[in-house]
Scaffold this motif. Structure first.
Motif, PDB file in Angstrom:
ATOM      1  N   GLU A 194      -0.474  -1.273   3.754  1.00 12.73           N
ATOM      2  CA  GLU A 194      -1.545  -0.704   3.040  1.00 12.73           C
ATOM      3  C   GLU A 194      -1.487   0.754   2.925  1.00 12.73           C
ATOM      4  OE1 GLU A 194      -4.583  -1.031   6.112  1.00 12.73           O
ATOM      5  OE2 GLU A 194      -3.726   0.312   7.620  1.00 12.73           O
ATOM      6  N   SER A 195      -0.211   1.225   2.638  1.00 16.65           N
ATOM      7  CA  SER A 195      -0.116   2.736   2.559  1.00 16.65           C
ATOM      8  C   SER A 195       1.015   3.067   1.550  1.00 16.65           C
ATOM      9  CB  SER A 195       0.331   3.247   3.802  1.00 16.65           C
ATOM     10  OG  SER A 195       1.741   2.703   4.305  1.00 16.65           O
ATOM     11  N   VAL A 196       0.992   4.684   1.085  1.00  9.89           N
ATOM     12  CA  VAL A 196       1.949   5.053   0.300  1.00  9.89           C
ATOM     13  C   VAL A 196       2.468   6.190   1.014  1.00  9.89           C
ATOM     14  CG1 VAL A 196       2.274   6.467  -1.944  1.00  9.89           C
ATOM     15  CG2 VAL A 196       0.707   4.513  -1.812  1.00  9.89           C
ATOM     16  N   THR A 197       3.955   6.145   1.012  1.00  7.50           N
ATOM     17  CA  THR A 197       4.563   7.230   1.811  1.00  7.50           C
ATOM     18  C   THR A 197       5.173   8.228   0.884  1.00  7.50           C
ATOM     19  OG1 THR A 197       5.230   5.782   3.569  1.00  7.50           O
ATOM     20  CG2 THR A 197       6.395   7.684   3.111  1.00  7.50           C
ATOM     21  N   VAL A 198       5.112   9.643   1.174  1.00  8.55           N
ATOM     22  CA  VAL A 198       5.503  10.668   0.209  1.00  8.55           C
ATOM     23  C   VAL A 198       6.920  11.249   0.955  1.00  8.55           C
ATOM     24  CG1 VAL A 198       5.011  12.967  -0.555  1.00  8.55           C
ATOM     25  CG2 VAL A 198       3.099  11.216  -0.316  1.00  8.55           C
ATOM     26  N   LEU A 199       8.088  11.409   0.057  1.00  6.41           N
ATOM     27  CA  LEU A 199       9.228  11.829   0.364  1.00  6.41           C
ATOM     28  C   LEU A 199       9.252  13.199  -0.440  1.00  6.41           C
ATOM     29  CD1 LEU A 199      11.528   8.724   0.077  1.00  6.41           C
ATOM     30  CD2 LEU A 199       9.930   9.237   2.038  1.00  6.41           C
ATOM     31  N   GLU A 200      10.304  13.953   0.276  1.00  3.83           N
ATOM     32  CA  GLU A 200      10.383  15.242  -0.732  1.00  3.83           C
ATOM     33  C   GLU A 200      11.878  14.792  -1.407  1.00  3.83           C
ATOM     34  OE1 GLU A 200      11.337  19.720   0.581  1.00  3.83           O
ATOM     35  OE2 GLU A 200      12.828  18.430   1.677  1.00  3.83           O
ATOM     36  N   ALA A 201      11.715  14.899  -2.627  1.00  3.02           N
ATOM     37  CA  ALA A 201      12.806  14.158  -3.542  1.00  3.02           C
ATOM     38  C   ALA A 201      14.186  14.751  -3.319  1.00  3.02           C
ATOM     39  CB  ALA A 201      12.413  14.729  -5.116  1.00  3.02           C
ATOM     40  N   SER A 208       4.749  12.325   4.636  1.00  2.00           N
ATOM     41  CA  SER A 208       3.470  11.760   4.911  1.00  2.00           C
ATOM     42  C   SER A 208       3.299  10.392   4.575  1.00  2.00           C
ATOM     43  CB  SER A 208       2.331  12.717   4.362  1.00  2.00           C
ATOM     44  OG  SER A 208       2.448  12.643   3.109  1.00  2.00           O
ATOM     45  N   THR A 209       2.404   9.815   5.174  1.00  2.00           N
ATOM     46  CA  THR A 209       1.858   8.395   4.854  1.00  2.00           C
ATOM     47  C   THR A 209       0.337   8.204   4.670  1.00  2.00           C
ATOM     48  OG1 THR A 209       3.936   7.364   5.782  1.00  2.00           O
ATOM     49  CG2 THR A 209       2.093   5.986   5.571  1.00  2.00           C
ATOM     50  N   HIS A 210      -0.050   7.686   3.649  1.00  2.00           N
ATOM     51  CA  HIS A 210      -1.299   7.589   3.314  1.00  2.00           C
ATOM     52  C   HIS A 210      -1.943   6.216   3.046  1.00  2.00           C
ATOM     53  CE1 HIS A 210      -1.081  12.193   2.507  1.00  2.00           C
ATOM     54  NE2 HIS A 210       0.095  11.648   1.910  1.00  2.00           N
ATOM     55  N   LYS A 211      -3.113   5.952   3.547  1.00  2.00           N
ATOM     56  CA  LYS A 211      -3.634   4.290   3.587  1.00  2.00           C
ATOM     57  C   LYS A 211      -4.191   4.616   2.052  1.00  2.00           C
ATOM     58  CE  LYS A 211      -7.200   1.587   5.598  1.00  2.00           C
ATOM     59  NZ  LYS A 211      -8.067   1.276   6.705  1.00  2.00           N
ATOM     60  N   VAL A 212      -4.324   3.298   1.371  1.00  2.00           N
ATOM     61  CA  VAL A 212      -4.720   3.184  -0.058  1.00  2.00           C
ATOM     62  C   VAL A 212      -5.752   1.939   0.223  1.00  2.00           C
ATOM     63  CG1 VAL A 212      -3.157   4.486  -1.325  1.00  2.00           C
ATOM     64  CG2 VAL A 212      -2.637   2.330  -0.726  1.00  2.00           C
ATOM     65  N   SER A 213      -6.603   1.854   1.019  1.00  2.00           N
ATOM     66  CA  SER A 213      -7.396   0.787   1.108  1.00  2.00           C
ATOM     67  C   SER A 213      -8.722   1.341   1.644  1.00  2.00           C
ATOM     68  CB  SER A 213      -7.059  -0.367   1.706  1.00  2.00           C
ATOM     69  OG  SER A 213      -7.855  -1.255   1.976  1.00  2.00           O
ATOM     70  N   LEU A 214      -9.726   0.810   1.165  1.00  2.00           N
ATOM     71  CA  LEU A 214     -11.079   1.117   1.845  1.00  2.00           C
ATOM     72  C   LEU A 214     -11.555   0.210   3.037  1.00  2.00           C
ATOM     73  CD1 LEU A 214     -13.307   2.011  -1.399  1.00  2.00           C
ATOM     74  CD2 LEU A 214     -11.966   3.601   0.318  1.00  2.00           C
ATOM     75  N   LYS A 215     -10.829  -0.895   2.916  1.00  2.00           N
ATOM     76  CA  LYS A 215     -11.227  -1.857   4.117  1.00  2.00           C
ATOM     77  C   LYS A 215     -10.604  -1.556   5.429  1.00  2.00           C
ATOM     78  CE  LYS A 215     -11.161  -5.729   0.883  1.00  2.00           C
ATOM     79  NZ  LYS A 215     -10.287  -6.809   0.571  1.00  2.00           N
ATOM     80  N   PRO A 216     -11.137  -2.125   6.638  1.00  2.00           N
ATOM     81  CA  PRO A 216     -10.555  -1.651   7.851  1.00  2.00           C
ATOM     82  C   PRO A 216      -9.169  -2.122   7.944  1.00  2.00           C
ATOM     83  CG  PRO A 216     -12.539  -2.528   8.250  1.00  2.00           C
ATOM     84  CD  PRO A 216     -12.445  -2.954   6.678  1.00  2.00           C
ATOM     85  N   SER A 217      -8.323  -1.408   8.970  1.00  2.00           N
ATOM     86  CA  SER A 217      -6.949  -1.830   9.026  1.00  2.00           C
ATOM     87  C   SER A 217      -6.913  -2.959  10.104  1.00  2.00           C
ATOM     88  CB  SER A 217      -5.947  -0.733   9.500  1.00  2.00           C
ATOM     89  OG  SER A 217      -6.162   0.347   8.644  1.00  2.00           O
ATOM     90  N   PRO A 218      -5.731  -3.895   9.894  1.00  2.00           N
ATOM     91  CA  PRO A 218      -4.937  -3.972   8.524  1.00  2.00           C
ATOM     92  C   PRO A 218      -5.564  -4.647   7.452  1.00  2.00           C
ATOM     93  CG  PRO A 218      -4.685  -5.722  10.241  1.00  2.00           C
ATOM     94  CD  PRO A 218      -5.665  -4.791  10.868  1.00  2.00           C
ATOM     95  N   TRP A 248      -5.717   2.287  -7.602  1.00  2.00           N
ATOM     96  CA  TRP A 248      -5.888   3.565  -6.950  1.00  2.00           C
ATOM     97  C   TRP A 248      -5.081   4.767  -7.438  1.00  2.00           C
ATOM     98  CZ3 TRP A 248      -7.835   4.909  -1.742  1.00  2.00           C
ATOM     99  CH2 TRP A 248      -8.588   3.875  -1.286  1.00  2.00           C
ATOM    100  N   ALA A 249      -5.835   5.958  -7.390  1.00  2.00           N
ATOM    101  CA  ALA A 249      -5.242   7.160  -8.188  1.00  2.00           C
ATOM    102  C   ALA A 249      -4.625   8.151  -6.997  1.00  2.00           C
ATOM    103  CB  ALA A 249      -5.996   7.700  -9.186  1.00  2.00           C
TER     104      ALA A 249
END
Length: 393
Positions: A194-201, A208-218, A248-249
């Motif tokens: 349910e997430s997107v993870t950000v890496l240093e290229a 960091s990791t970010h949830k991209v859903s408005l619903k309760p986890s999971p 999502w954006a």
């Protein structure tokens, strides 16, 4: 519509091309990796080179067939930045194939990636020196030398709050030194991310990791693809949630050097499910998103990438998946098959005329021969920036 529906004359794909000259004479050549439909006695995989120009006398014909091992389970095709190489990812082996597109006949070369299980997506850095491969089965991202074509680093997350879990989609923006990776699903589909993870290229460091859903986890949203919108300043990424059916954006904040994420569309009210691939035109003011069930292409006004505006949906076929634009952006070609899944594996190529906003018909060549295409790309001499998948951004 019947004049656009071409049927294969036999169940065996024949090599009908004998020289580079005959390749160059075609107008719109597509690469399609394919596999046998379920239930076939003998499993087969390959890469077909097909004429897809609706105005060509060879429309829908397979001009060349490159066989692949039947257990490779070829998934996606990606190009490097100067379009001299094609990479084919594998769901079945800890390998990549690379093709030198400057040499004909084309030759497959194997790249061993032992830390990768279920290879999915690949992107190449803007300097054309590094590739990044997502491995959904091993929850790793492999960084590779794109000149020598060998793995150089395996990226894993040790911090449980910033994790790489079942990575699939991947996008790169060297201007901000960031790579974004989606957490999609365990290969057997028993767990969903349910997430997107950000890496240093530059380093592969997990930031960091970010949830991209408005619903309760999971939430089991299963974000599948992520892409940077062309020409957006500050940068904006778009994310398709495969199981949740939302778009999502993510907006980059230059001051904090971080992303914030918001939902910008819901496919449910349009009775569509399983959104998958995204494609932009060259200018970046149009966005095309496929939904596999029941099979549509959604057109958006992307003049404001922070909030794409839905315009219309055009029908494709079950399993609508990858898309490519013709160089003049008149035609959109849609590959209709997702992992041989029931109800999402039509096997055709839908041809859409964007000037007329109508479906011209379908190419049934592979479908009629008992195969499902898994990806569609145009040969490099036909590419233009907007018609290229994420590895070319």
């Amino acid at each position: 519509m019947n004049r656009f529906r071409l049927m294969a004359s036999t169940v065996t794909l024949l090599l009908s091309i004998t020289s580079i000259t005959s390749i160059a004479s075609a107008e719109l050549l597509a690469l399609l990796n394919y596999e046998s439909k379920p239930g076939q006695t003998v499993r087969r995989e390959g890469i077909a080179i097909m004429e897809v120009d609706p105005k060509s006398v060879d429309f829908g014909k397979i001009l060349m067939d490159i066989p692949l091992p039947a257990d490779f389970v070829a998934h996606h095709i990606f190009f490097n930045r100067d379009r001299t190489k094609a990479y084919i990812t594998s769901l079945g082996k800890s390998e990549l194939y690379v093709i030198d597109l400057t040499r004909f006949p084309y030759r497959l070369r194997t790249i061993a990636v032992p830390d990768c299980q279920v290879g999915e997506d690949l992107v190449v850095s803007e300097d054309n020196k590094t590739w990044y491969l997502t491995c959904m089965g091993s929850s790793t991202v492999i960084m590779g030398d794109a000149v020598q074509d060998r793995p150089i680093k395996t990226v894993r997350a040790s911090d449980p709050t910033a994790q790489i879990l079942y990575p699939h989609g991947i996008a790169i923006h060297n201007g901000i030194d960031r790579v974004l990776v989606t957490s999609t699903a365990k290969p057997d589909m028993s767990e969903m991310g349910e997430s997107v993870t950000v890496l240093e290229a530059s380093t592969g460091k997990v930031l960091s990791t970010h949830k991209v859903s408005l619903k309760p986890s999971p939430s089991k949203a299963a974000p599948v693809e992520v892409m940077f919108a062309p020409n957006a300043n500050p940068p904006v990424v778009h994310i398709t949630n495969m199981m949740e059916g939302t778009l999502w954006a993510g907006l980059w904040d230059p001051s904090s050097k971080s992303f914030s994420f918001t939902q910008v569309d819901d496919f449910g009210p349009r009775q569509q499910g399983v959104p998958l691939e995204m494609l932009y035109n060259a200018k970046g003011d149009r966005l095309y998103i496929t939904t596999a069930k029941p099979g549509f292409v959604n057109l958006y006004d992307n003049s404001n990438p922070r909030q794409p505006k839905f315009l219309k949906a055009l029908p494709a076929a079950e399993g609508a998946h990858h898309t490519v634009l013709s160089p003049d952006e008149r035609y959109l070609f849609v590959q209709n098959s997702l992992l041989n899944l029931e109800g999402m594996s039509d096997g055709s190529i839908t041809v859409i005329d964007l000037q007329e906003d109508k479906v011209l018909g379908s190419i049934d060549t592979l479908k009629a021969a008992g195969f499902n295409p898994n990806c569609i790309m145009l040969l490099p001499n036909h590419f233009q920036k907007g018609g290229i998948r994420e590895s070319m951004q």
